[in-house]
Design an enzyme around this catalytic site. Structure first.
Site, PDB file in Angstrom:
ATOM      1  CE  LYS A  76       0.731  28.711  -5.885  1.00 47.30           C
ATOM      2  NZ  LYS A  76      -0.222  29.482  -6.595  1.00 47.30           N
ATOM      3  CE  LYS A 133       6.626  34.739  -4.609  1.00 47.55           C
ATOM      4  NZ  LYS A 133       5.518  33.829  -4.323  1.00 47.55           N
ATOM      5  CD  GLU A 192       4.678  37.915  -7.901  1.00 49.69           C
ATOM      6  OE1 GLU A 192       5.459  36.889  -7.535  1.00 49.69           O
ATOM      7  OE2 GLU A 192       3.680  38.510  -7.133  1.00 49.69           O
ATOM      8  NE  ARG A 227      -2.689   1.923  -0.742  1.00 48.55           N
ATOM      9  CZ  ARG A 227      -3.002   1.487  -1.820  1.00 48.55           C
ATOM     10  NH1 ARG A 227      -3.705   0.293  -2.290  1.00 48.55           N
ATOM     11  NH2 ARG A 227      -2.627   2.151  -3.133  1.00 48.55           N
ATOM     12  CG  ASP A 266       1.446  37.348  -9.749  1.00 45.18           C
ATOM     13  OD1 ASP A 266       0.997  36.284  -9.960  1.00 45.18           O
ATOM     14  OD2 ASP A 266       0.862  38.154  -8.728  1.00 45.18           O
TER      15      ASP A 266
END
Lengths: 291, 291, 291, 291, 291, 291
Positions: F145, F177, F207, F110, F228
């Site tokens: 992410k 950023k 950004e 599993r 962005d």
């Protein structure tokens, strides 16, 4: 695993456990998320070999972590040392030969050499001190002034250089200093208190800075008395006063230049922090080629 | 936690995670099954204070691990630094003041000083190199020739000494060397292969040993070209050939004595392993007293 | 943190590091993926208090890991010990009072008591041995026959029971046994070899089984000689032969019943494995209530 | 790896992970900075063999950690067990034979025996309890009163002694005690609340101290009811009242002397903390010789 | 620490130990040798605050690791949750407010959101399944098909979504599958063997694929029978045959679309791997500003 | 170890260290105190074999952790992959064959599949994105992410799917950023400050959200500019304005549906979080049988 690695591992079991922690830190900090250059450019199936060459005269040390860096990365690396640990290596000599995955040799090279150069550096400097002491009965001791994380490795290098280890750390012997003495109200009180609670097998050393303290210490009869930062004249006088009743260790201002003069005072031990904390890395290179 | 510790921890988050691993190793190897001397002779409830004194001129560094050794042993130790990290400290200056359990100060002293003396040593030596380079445009870089386990700490000390960090490790930039080039069949092939698989944000440096390789490298247009062990004359010629198209780094035989001459060749960067692997520990002492 | 915990932590710095490893193992094995009963049935915001009651007469020990189990689970648990470590606790006495999250008290109870009952058991048995030895000069030593993982804790309990610690482990003193002697070709050779390579502060003990070996050992002059499994008559004779030149340790067949007779032989130390490996857990309970 | 070690590792995968943590602690606390005696006096290349001899009748257990201590130190140690785990071993029987580096056998001996003697001790005591219960239907259960850090090992020893394991810890079954009941306002409320949030595969046991609580518990229908510290008369009456609707476990004041009487009350299970927390170490020795 | 974090930590003690291991991995892989951007550009003494905004409707989960990421980096971060775990959060709602070192908020943002978005995703998908099952008696179970390393976190998210946990892992219940049955020679043999060696508190489930196996299972009387990949018609028939004697779990081909039809067959439980292994991350953002 | 595992380990040395931490967590959480079902019912000496079958079309990835799960449990498991990592696997194809202890195959199944299904899921989704981008020059990038703890594994799966990795984490490139810009007082100031302190090999991305910021960024000349959440029209205009002076990355609202339109704007890179955080697990099963 080379015979040598096996030998040293047998000498000091568990040893590899603490070395492995340091090697893991070292590889993690260097390789991090991957050796991008080697990963992208080198065929992963290629095999390679390498020779480790001394670029200056030195005393061999640090073989265990050197080899372990590579076997940590790949169990198939084979490392053969052509010199004995503790022996003299001349400029141009081949110290070791390796074979294994070409990429592993490239990735591990810098970290392995960093271990080797630092530890050979310590053994080499220690040997210079020891040579200076040859005409005298005084024995060279190291200290706890080692590179944090490297205690066992550096003390091994000192032994290979011909030095003798002082205590490993705070746990395997007592060294009673000024503050401890003040806390107990005197040297005799301190030694007595220590002896009454201690394992019968743990030894006691006392640090003294002048003749009053020496006198107190001689009454307390510790195993060793450390003469802290005394002048040559005072050390000599301390040796006379002590008259062999307790072993004497000279500490402070110990350099290659002052070594002989200190030894001439007749002390039993001379301890040096410089052999571990200020030895420069010796020059060693590694020639790698694809097979 | 002092403001400084807080500051540096903010500067490089997670930083403390890897330092803590090294400090844990360092305390474990020194304290082992206990600081027998302090444990037996010092009142556990006594409080103490200490001053950290420079015994020679130096550049301040290593404050974070110095303080962390003590807070690791007892959260109640308070450490106040009287000098800024990176600033000049003169012989006799007090660098820091501590207060906390008397026994903690005694137990942590040696390990904390071992960190401090080594890292101030690196910052101090780096500053000497940087001063030499002041008249020139060349920037001093460190290398991966750091003490295994100490990479982040020593690179921080180099920055505090005024140096600039080269890549952190094998993961955050590519350095294509002879073996990588051979594996790809040439410099252009190697750079192209690297660039085609790589994050657009990772940089590429190529190591060259002669003008043929330099020519190849200039066609491949890496971000930086390292001139490996070239003579001063050759470096100068390489600067002319390159004519600003790619940044140039001089590497090999870099000492305090050769620094100025290398800088005069017009290279952009000069990298030195000695500032990290061969800096001697500077002399610092800690005066502890019971309160 | 109670004053006591603080005290002991000061006594043996780093101590908490190794205890914490064991406590982490202990909590992990007991709590695993969660205390389901308490998690489902007890209000997480409820506060509670508890009293720890001796259900039989005992010697107090194990306070540090007992408290640490709870503070490990919740930093807000407060633990106040009403008895001194090492003191006599009578059946029915309250040993400690705790307050903190009700659920933490319930979850930690069993593991904390497991530590406390085992370590009080060792201190209590040790005290019985020590009482038996009161009329004699012989000192009770422990051995390396401790519960693996518990060395430091059990040796602390022995001290609290009134016993004296033998060496901590294989690292802080030499104990030369039959096999070591055979490997060196004799006792004198073994002691000489050991002494010549060793830190001047490490002590040497030799194990002997008969008078020939004792004679050899007396010539080699180790710090201590262990009489291994000798009869009472032989031990007495060994004491006579030795005549105070070296400390003597009796080992083997040491029980409460034989203790006085062994002491009467005049040996300096009597070592017992049973006080650590065969002490039964004493009966202690914990009364918890919601506030 | 012996077939047995392989067998047990297969029985309880991951098992070795947690054992290894404990063994690592155990070796670290014993060997610390090195086995100085063996390191200095024994030829590192020598091979040796050993026999493990029972010095009294016992039930075999603890083979896995015994062997693992040696293979942890040197992968080349070979260990062959001559007895089955769980079988009777008579005084004088050879339990195992080992071969491998002579120094490894010497260094690991004490730690390995400490594991073996403790776990055989538990299996041996458990077997005595189980034999007493033979004429009865009651099954012997262990408890969570195990040596912290040793849960899995001691529960394995109980099984080898013939006992049955109660829950492993707080995570694999619910045991609702007085405090949990009070927090929910009654036994039925507690059982209902537990059942409504729980995995359908987790079981529920309730602890009761009198007939009122028993009556409540019988209405709540947990999987098992624990009769806590009841008199023999009360237990018998509880068995009658329960009439087989729920399994009954007797707990409290369980000794070899009271076991038969408790079993005669007709309870399904009898649980004993003493078999794990108060078993004495059995006597086992290891004869090592150089080859 | 927010009240909520405290609450959940109380719910499942030790819980933080395993979360911390995962968070440490997560921070190490993201921050590595340092957040260079924030480190170089942001004033380390600046304080900041942040709001966490739902960018779509969702069910709240994952608060504990979200907060822990920040407190791991700096103990001074304060996190206040404006929604209850398990409650509905609408697009545009503020889920949490944070304050603390500005640089910590910037460094931790992505890792913290990665935890939050994934776990809210699971709770949100679970809620959709649970809503579908509202008209029926069948209870939604999760499976062991969780993200490796995230078991406890994802099972908590399932509970917050309204689902019920199946067993935690291989250790807290038995699930006898085809291979186990074959190894024992039949279902009855397998269940009997399991029951005879097992803690009386561990439950047993059997997986069946057809009516023959169901019949065997019904004779063996496990706690639960899993109907593996049966058609709706067969499941219905299985429910009839079973007639409430054993709990039935439907497994295989469970989607939002098939859920109602499966529930209509009358099974007690429906288990879904998709709610943990295939939930998409929900959209959540964090608005950070300097104070 | 299969050739493949060896290959990948060579590709990214040390890689196995971090995978091993995650696999250890995964096995610990699943197996806990033991696989009770397999342990009780399966003969520990039985050998088995298994085939891994794709139940849908997919791109192969995750072979390393899949195999490592089994070798972690038993070094004797042999795993042979029949497909290349990164290749297309059709429904019904056998991806791998294993042999080894039957119980190990059952216990590890599993967890190993959980790794494989998740990572093949990411590679498969990535490939769909990459196919969509084939007609265009834009390159698909991943993001940070990723699933916490899985960074290296998921980025490897993205590469196998045909995507290109963005930076690994916060350490190997700068992404400036909004908050960083505000802290420095403008884009040019931020880029200049970053460049002046940075290793010459670390790259810088900025950004921007609108044309003013784009204009500023173009003056600062970072290595990459991230657009962005810009509209398609704005992105197109940004490409025109930039005119190839700096690489452009499109970020935000990237789905399979919008991919082509974004690529048509002429940007150099398109980054997607969904390929890592929202890929569903693909269906793969493992057929195990006893030999």
């Amino acid at each position: 695993m080379s015979e040598l690695l096996n030998y040293v591992l047998n000498y000091m079991k568990i040893f590899d456990l603490s070395i492995d922690s340091l090697i893991r830190l070292a590889l993690a900090e260097d390789i991090g998320s991957g050796d991008k250059t080697t990963g992208l450019l080198v065929d992963a199936h290629a095999q390679g070999r390498a020779r480790v060459i001394a670029k200056e005269d030195l005393i061999a040390a640090g073989f265990v972590p050197f080899e372990r860096v590579f076997t940590f990365l790949s169990a198939t690396v084979v490392c053969r040392f052509l010199k004995d640990a503790g022996s003299v290596v001349l400029k141009g000599d081949t110290m070791a030969e390796l074979s294994g995955p070409f990429s592993t040799l490239l990735t591990g090279e810098r970290t392995a050499l960093n271990f080797l150069q630092h530890l050979c550096g310590i053994a080499t400097l220690t040997r210079q001190y020891v040579e200076k002491l040859k005409p005298y009965r005084a024995v060279l001791l190291d200290t706890r002034k080692t590179t944090p994380g490297w205690r066992v490795l550096e003390k091994e290098a000192v032994r290979l250089g011909g030095g003798t280890n002082h205590r490993m750390g705070l746990f395997d012997a007592l060294l009673i200093k000024e503050n401890h003495i003040a806390a107990c109200g005197g040297i005799t009180a301190a030694v007595t208190k220590a002896r009454s609670h201690l394992s019968p097998l743990l030894s006691v050393e006392v640090e003294v800075r002048n003749f009053d303290e020496l006198q107190d210490a001689l009454e307390a009869l510790p195993d060793v008395i450390m003469l802290d930062n005394m002048s040559l004249t005072d050390m000599k006088k301390a040796v006379e006063i002590t008259a062999g009743r307790v072993l004497l260790e000279a500490s402070g201002n110990v350099t290659l230049a002052t070594l002989a003069a200190i030894a001439e005072t007749g002390v039993d031990f001379i301890s040096s922090g410089a052999i571990t904390h200020s030895a420069r890395a010796v020059d060693i290179s590694m020639l790698i080629e694809k097979m």
